[in-house]
Design a protein around this motif. Structure first.
Motif, short mmCIF file in Angstrom:
data_model
loop_
_atom_site.label_atom_id
_atom_site.label_comp_id
_atom_site.label_asym_id
_atom_site.label_seq_id
_atom_site.Cartn_x
_atom_site.Cartn_y
_atom_site.Cartn_z
N HIS A 1 8.29 -3.55 5.52
CA HIS A 1 8.61 -3.60 3.70
C HIS A 1 7.46 -2.81 2.94
CE1 HIS A 1 10.64 -7.65 4.34
NE2 HIS A 1 10.05 -7.63 5.86
N SER A 2 8.28 -2.27 2.25
CA SER A 2 7.19 -1.58 1.66
C SER A 2 6.23 -1.81 0.40
CB SER A 2 7.37 -0.20 1.49
OG SER A 2 8.63 -0.09 0.82
N ASP A 3 5.23 -1.59 -0.66
CA ASP A 3 4.38 -2.19 -1.95
C ASP A 3 5.06 -0.55 -2.60
OD1 ASP A 3 2.92 0.32 -0.93
OD2 ASP A 3 1.61 -1.25 -0.91
N GLN A 4 4.08 -0.62 -3.32
CA GLN A 4 4.64 0.26 -4.98
C GLN A 4 4.25 1.92 -4.63
OE1 GLN A 4 3.60 -1.18 -8.83
NE2 GLN A 4 3.20 -3.04 -7.96
N GLN A 5 2.98 1.51 -3.56
CA GLN A 5 2.36 3.12 -2.62
C GLN A 5 2.95 3.26 -2.33
OE1 GLN A 5 0.72 0.18 -3.61
NE2 GLN A 5 0.54 0.90 -5.70
N ASN A 6 4.39 2.70 -1.42
CA ASN A 6 5.27 2.71 -0.56
C ASN A 6 4.11 3.03 1.30
OD1 ASN A 6 7.36 3.02 0.40
ND2 ASN A 6 7.34 5.53 0.49
N ASN A 7 3.47 2.05 1.20
CA ASN A 7 2.33 2.20 2.23
C ASN A 7 3.78 0.49 2.82
OD1 ASN A 7 -0.04 3.13 1.64
ND2 ASN A 7 -0.21 1.49 0.09
N VAL A 8 3.46 0.95 3.67
CA VAL A 8 5.07 0.04 4.39
C VAL A 8 4.14 -1.14 5.26
CG1 VAL A 8 5.24 1.27 7.06
CG2 VAL A 8 7.27 -0.44 5.58
N TYR A 9 4.50 -2.35 5.41
CA TYR A 9 3.61 -3.46 6.32
C TYR A 9 4.79 -4.27 7.31
CZ TYR A 9 0.48 -3.97 2.39
OH TYR A 9 -0.66 -3.99 1.75
N LEU A 10 4.44 -3.56 8.28
CA LEU A 10 5.38 -3.92 9.82
C LEU A 10 4.83 -5.57 10.18
CD1 LEU A 10 4.25 -0.79 11.71
CD2 LEU A 10 6.03 -1.31 9.74
N LEU A 11 5.93 -5.72 10.43
CA LEU A 11 5.73 -7.91 10.68
C LEU A 11 6.11 -7.71 12.40
CD1 LEU A 11 7.59 -9.62 8.01
CD2 LEU A 11 5.46 -8.85 8.14
N ASP A 12 4.56 -8.11 13.19
CA ASP A 12 5.49 -7.94 14.51
C ASP A 12 5.78 -9.12 14.82
OD1 ASP A 12 4.29 -7.30 17.56
OD2 ASP A 12 2.49 -7.56 16.93
N PHE A 13 7.23 -9.10 15.87
CA PHE A 13 7.64 -10.63 16.52
C PHE A 13 7.42 -10.39 16.88
CE2 PHE A 13 12.05 -12.05 16.93
CZ PHE A 13 11.84 -13.53 16.46
N SER A 14 6.90 -9.94 18.10
CA SER A 14 6.15 -10.26 19.49
C SER A 14 4.91 -10.68 20.13
CB SER A 14 6.17 -9.01 20.24
OG SER A 14 4.68 -7.94 20.00
N ALA A 15 4.12 -10.68 18.56
CA ALA A 15 2.06 -11.66 18.47
C ALA A 15 2.39 -12.26 17.19
CB ALA A 15 1.76 -10.63 18.49
N GLY A 16 1.19 -12.10 15.89
CA GLY A 16 1.22 -12.85 15.17
C GLY A 16 0.09 -12.01 14.67
N ASN A 17 0.95 -10.32 13.94
CA ASN A 17 0.03 -9.33 13.24
C ASN A 17 0.87 -9.17 12.17
OD1 ASN A 17 -2.07 -9.67 15.25
ND2 ASN A 17 -0.31 -7.68 16.58
N PRO B 1 10.42 5.20 -4.42
CA PRO B 1 10.20 6.19 -5.77
C PRO B 1 8.37 6.53 -6.01
CG PRO B 1 11.89 3.92 -6.64
CD PRO B 1 10.99 3.65 -4.71
N ALA B 2 7.86 6.44 -4.91
CA ALA B 2 6.65 6.62 -5.08
C ALA B 2 6.34 7.91 -4.60
CB ALA B 2 5.62 5.80 -4.27
N ASP B 3 7.15 8.41 -3.60
CA ASP B 3 7.46 9.20 -3.00
C ASP B 3 8.53 10.01 -2.65
OD1 ASP B 3 7.94 7.51 -0.60
OD2 ASP B 3 5.88 8.22 0.58
N ASN B 4 9.92 9.59 -2.72
CA ASN B 4 11.22 9.20 -1.84
C ASN B 4 10.85 10.04 -0.92
OD1 ASN B 4 12.75 10.28 -4.92
ND2 ASN B 4 11.08 11.93 -4.64
N LYS B 5 10.72 9.04 0.34
CA LYS B 5 10.15 8.58 1.04
C LYS B 5 11.12 7.01 1.64
CE LYS B 5 7.66 12.04 2.38
NZ LYS B 5 6.37 12.97 3.23
N VAL B 6 11.76 7.42 2.88
CA VAL B 6 12.22 5.14 2.91
C VAL B 6 11.83 5.74 4.74
CG1 VAL B 6 14.64 4.52 4.24
CG2 VAL B 6 14.20 5.93 1.98
N TRP B 7 11.64 4.17 4.39
CA TRP B 7 10.78 4.22 5.83
C TRP B 7 11.82 2.65 6.78
CZ3 TRP B 7 5.89 4.92 7.53
CH2 TRP B 7 5.46 4.55 6.84
N ILE B 8 12.24 3.43 8.11
CA ILE B 8 13.35 2.76 9.27
C ILE B 8 12.13 2.50 9.89
CG2 ILE B 8 15.43 3.47 10.20
CD1 ILE B 8 15.63 5.60 8.43
#
Length: 496
Positions: free
Chosen positions: A402-418, A356-363
């Motif tokens: 996973h995105s927050d209310q400002q539509n910043n997105v968080y990537l969960l690094d399954f190959s390491a620990g980031n 809803p913050a910018d009408n964009k979907v992260w994929i």
């Protein structure tokens, strides 16, 4: 908007767990409130705590389970079991029912059932994956590799096999050619030149040689003792679990969520269906998702709900995402541009909480780890490429995002620990390291305070990142080799 992600048993059943922490134990304090009560005992232990007792009414698709208390007693609330004839089951590691058990429940009366357990003759058939990992000899590095296996099949298959190292190498090569949602009932080969990295950066040959020393390729039985985990005690027994059988064995529920009306929805990992279930009746409705890439594997993974309470799914190797309009009961699909398409392209995960913050979907495209944004106004895709760990130079192996209310997105690094934050405006990444090295964060959720909760699959922990302080907290899971897959914070402030 509030949706609730449910715990899941990844067979043809759904499991919903209600944890009561404020109203006291569920065991019978006032017998009149119980439909069925009794005690579980064995010759070896006498009264047994932590035994899961299940009741299923004849002709029903719904089973209800409770757990015995310190005195071995259990009680099913009257609101959970109606009148009728019920088949009873019990689960305790290393034990089985000593004869068939059943109960007849009459209106307004409490039925009684005394359950006797006996030691099993074949303990191996009862072991969980965690118990196999506790039992087998080997280093943590060797055992960690097997966490790559347990998302698709049990370790019992490996341990009961008679393959030598060469045989295991053949199996590993063959597995790399199949869609991860394949089953013996519905095997699905990858298409074109696509293959999967089933070695996950490890040495397949060394792993194969080790596996050939711990299976049954050299001896008719295992030369090491089989270990079981301790049963639940105390507060951990204060639960009711309700399971719902699904209509056919091909259904593979991957994600399970609740909409605002209380309907249960699930994505199907092996078929092109979105499922909805009425938790009161167990009735299931399946909505067919259009196939947009014929000849490629079928199935969906990530399930999310938008602000309008409509479900979205990642349609994996169809290289698409889909939104389902509950009013019209129609799907809208978005495919990546043809020039981006590859044989191995798979859009399994998306993030819409911040849309809803910018009408964009992260994929996320799992093929080479590219991160896309879809503009819902123009219906155009933007390719941000993949990101690298500045310390190692390795590509961020994104699993969940996973995105927050400002539509910043968080990537969960399954190959390491980031945990990698991508700024929605600048598109710049910031990398944060989990307290446990190589914890392999997998999936999670952003809470209303924009804190990121996540599961550390290899770290055997759940974590929380607070963007305000840029600090992480971590809580180890008490059971070894639990390999937590997902984590979120509920409205009561409890993390699951």
């Amino acid at each position: 908007m509030e949706t609730r992600r449910f715990l899941l048993i990844a067979v043809t059943a759904l499991a919903v767990i209600f944890n009561q922490t404020t109203s006291g134990p569920l065991h019978a304090q006032t017998p009149a409130a119980s439909a069925l009560a009794g005690q579980v005992t064995s010759t070896e232990e006498g009264p047994m705590e932590g035994v899961v007792v299940s009741a299923k009414k004849d002709g029903s698709t719904i089973s209800v389970s409770v757990v015995t208390n310190a005195q071995g007693r259990f009680a099913f609330p009257a609101a959970r079991l109606g009148p009728g004839h019920y088949t009873l089951k019990a689960r305790a590691a290393g034990y089985e029912l000593d004869g068939a058990r059943a109960a007849d429940i009459a209106p307004g009366q409490e039925a009684k059932a005394e359950i006797k357990l006996k030691k099993v003759k074949n303990l191996a058939a009862h072991l969980t994956n965690a118990e196999w990992l506790l039992s087998i000899p080997g280093s943590d590095e060797q055992k960690n590799f097997l966490l790559n296996c347990t998302g698709c099949h049990t370790l019992e298959r490996i341990m009961k096999s008679t393959y030598d190292a060469d045989g295991f190498m053949d199996v590993i090569r063959r597995m790399s050619l199949y869609y991860p949602g394949s089953t013996p009932l519905k095997p699905q080969r990858l298409s074109g030149t696509a293959t999967r990295d089933v070695e996950r950066g490890g040495s397949g040959r060394k792993t194969a040689e080790w596996l050939a020393t711990i299976n049954l390729s050299q001896e008719p039985s295992w030369p090491f003792p089989l270990k079981t985990l301790p049963r639940l005690t105390g507060k951990s027994t204060h639960v009711i679990v309700t399971e719902y059988d699904l209509p056919n064995p091909l259904i593979q529920p991957h994600d399970v969520m609740l909409d605002r009306e209380g309907n249960v929805w699930y994505s199907d990992f092996g078929q092109m269906f979105l499922g909805k279930m009425d938790p009161k009746t167990g009735k299931v409705t399946q909505y067919p998702i259009p196939v947009v890439k014929p000849g490629w594997p079928e199935g969906t993974l990530d399930l999310e709900f938008d602000r309008d309470d409509n479900p979205w799914v990642g349609v994996m190797y169809q290289n698409a995402i889909a939104r389902f309009d509950k009013k019209t009961e129609k799907f809208q699909l978005w495919q990546t541009p043809k020039e981006w398409d590859t044989d191995g392209g798979q859009l399994g995960h998306l993030a819409i909480d911040g849309t809803p913050a910018d009408n964009k979907v992260w994929i996320k495209n799992s093929d080479v780890g590219n991160i896309y944004r879809l503009d819902l106004v123009t219906n155009k895709f933007e390719n941000l490429g993949n990101f690298k760990d500045p310390k190692t130079g390795k590509r961020i192996g994104t699993y969940g995002l996973h995105s927050d209310q400002q539509n910043n997105v968080y990537l969960l690094d399954f190959s390491a620990g980031n945990i990698v934050k991508i700024d929605a405006k600048t598109k710049n990444p910031t990398v944060y390291v989990t307290p446990t090295p190589d914890s392999r964060p997998r999936r999670g959720r952003v809470d209303p305070q924009d804190r990121v909760w996540f599961a550390e699959y290899q770290g055997n922990a759940i974590g929380m990142f607070d963007p305000k302080t840029e600090q992480m907290k971590e809580w180890k899971v008490p059971t070894p080799w639990s390999a937590p897959y997902d984590a979120l914070l509920d409205r009561n402030g409890d993390a699951w």
